[in-house]
Design an enzyme around this catalytic site. Structure first.
Site, PDB file in Angstrom:
ATOM      1  N   CYS A 101     -10.332   2.328  -2.573  1.00 30.97           N
ATOM      2  CA  CYS A 101     -10.042   1.368  -1.507  1.00 30.97           C
ATOM      3  C   CYS A 101      -9.393   2.076  -0.312  1.00 30.97           C
ATOM      4  O   CYS A 101      -9.725   1.793   0.837  1.00 30.97           O
ATOM      5  CB  CYS A 101      -9.117   0.270  -2.030  1.00 30.97           C
ATOM      6  SG  CYS A 101      -8.729  -1.020  -0.824  1.00 30.97           S
ATOM      7  N   CYS A 198      -6.510  -5.456  -8.341  1.00 29.75           N
ATOM      8  CA  CYS A 198      -6.417  -6.721  -7.615  1.00 29.75           C
ATOM      9  C   CYS A 198      -7.568  -7.669  -7.897  1.00 29.75           C
ATOM     10  O   CYS A 198      -7.407  -8.882  -7.859  1.00 29.75           O
ATOM     11  CB  CYS A 198      -6.294  -6.458  -6.115  1.00 29.75           C
ATOM     12  SG  CYS A 198      -7.789  -5.786  -5.344  1.00 29.75           S
TER      13      CYS A 198
END
Length: 367
Positions: A101, A198
């Protein structure tokens, strides 16, 4: 400078944004909408990806007194992070989605958009430090608080990205950040840290992969084999439920002869075979890396240390580089190192770069 402050909704990014403004920068807060359907990602105030987090970030921006926007990067995130996560597990590897990410979203997609809009830098709440070296290059170093240091997941950043990055918290420990947030009137001062992936709502990686991979998985089951005896000691419903070094959840039908726990030593996704064995067979002293990312000048050799997990210890190592191949000789053997993980290379506290682990060699095994 004009600065985009990436605000996750947690305490770290809020204080980082406040410090950037206090330093005299023209700061705009941005929350990244990474989920196509926020309800399908983690719920609750955990610091990333939820509607609650977006609201927390907006309230923090109001208190700091900076403009605030939400940038929808859900399609890019799904393609570059979530799909990569699934593909890596399906191939028997163990990826780090936070590192991906940072590489593909926060310091690529976000930075590219920020620069296109006329901003000069992106500030985040990561714990790391930036310094200008004697050669004029920007160096990334470990944070003062080594317990919170996040340089490992930033080891994919190149020189151009580092020149447009800001890490305002690198010289501070976490308790001080929480005290500062409270003093600034930020309601996220006591918000819990985020630890889980997440986009896996309940923390059950294996269950999430089983649901999402479906027919994309190369197999739907196979044998668990003991490396010492060659005996089949159990079965499983998918190799994506395992990672090298795993001990819990193996559900072995046959106990080890010595009564000691067994650990996952190898994963073969095509045949579906998972090999288990004693802990001592997890130790490796050589790591082969691919897809290197260098924070500055490409080195030929580094006599330093490597970190092989996000929260792992440093291992003394000799690193040699030849093109896209990185050979790491571990002077301090490591355990449970899985292909797909990142090896981040350090010279003292400075991050030299990183490579994706392609293969390992057990201690005592020749080249």
């Amino acid at each position: 400078m004009r600065v985009v402050a990436a605000m996750s909704g947690g305490v770290d990014s809020a204080v980082a944004a406040a410090r950037a403004k206090e330093a005299g920068h023209d700061v705009t807060g941005v929350h990244l909408a990474l989920s196509r359907n926020p309800a399908s990602y983690r719920s609750g105030a955990r610091g990333c990806c939820t509607i609650e987090d977006s609201n927390d970030a907006r309230r923090a921006a109001d208190v700091i007194g900076i403009p605030f926007y939400v940038w929808d990067l859900s399609d890019r995130f799904h393609e570059d992070v979530v799909e990569d996560f699934m593909d890596e597990y399906a191939a028997g590897r163990t990826p780090n989605p936070c590192l991906r990410c940072n590489e593909k979203i926060k310091f690529a997609a976000v930075l590219d958009r920020a620069l296109a809009l006329g901003f000069d830098a992106v500030a985040t709440g990561h714990y790391a430090q930036l310094r200008t070296g004697a050669d004029g290059l920007i160096e990334m170093h470990r944070a003062v608080d080594h317990g919170k240091d996040q340089s490992y997941v930033l080891g994919v950043l190149d020189q151009d990205q580092l020149r447009h990055s800001m890490f305002p918290l690198g010289d501070t420990d976490k308790p001080a950040v929480r005290r500062e947030a409270e003093a600034r009137g930020l309601l996220v001062a006591d918000k819990p840290d985020s630890h889980d992936i997440c986009f896996v709502a309940d923390g059950d990686n294996a269950g999430w992969l089983r649901e999402k991979l479906g027919d994309r998985a190369p197999n739907h089951g196979g044998d668990i084999v003991d490396a010492t005896t060659g005996e089949t000691v159990g079965s499983h419903t998918g190799t994506y439920g395992f990672t090298i070094g795993q001990r819990r959840g193996l559900r072995l039908g046959v106990p080890a002869a010595d009564g000691k726990p067994r650990f996952v030593l190898d994963i073969e996704p095509v045949s579906g075979t998972v090999t288990v064995g004693p802990r001592e067979r997890l130790a490796v002293d050589h790591v082969a890396g691919t897809r290197p990312r260098w924070c500055g000048t490409v080195p030929e050799r580094v006599d330093g240390t490597v970190q092989l997990r996000a929260h792992g210890r440093e291992h003394r190592a000799v690193v040699t580089v030849e093109g896209d191949r990185v050979a790491i000789e571990l002077l301090d053997p490591a355990e449970g190192i899985a292909p797909g993980q990142a090896a981040v290379i350090y010279d003292g506290t400075r991050v030299v770069g990183s490579a994706t682990i392609a293969a390992t060699r057990p201690v005592g095994v020749g080249r």
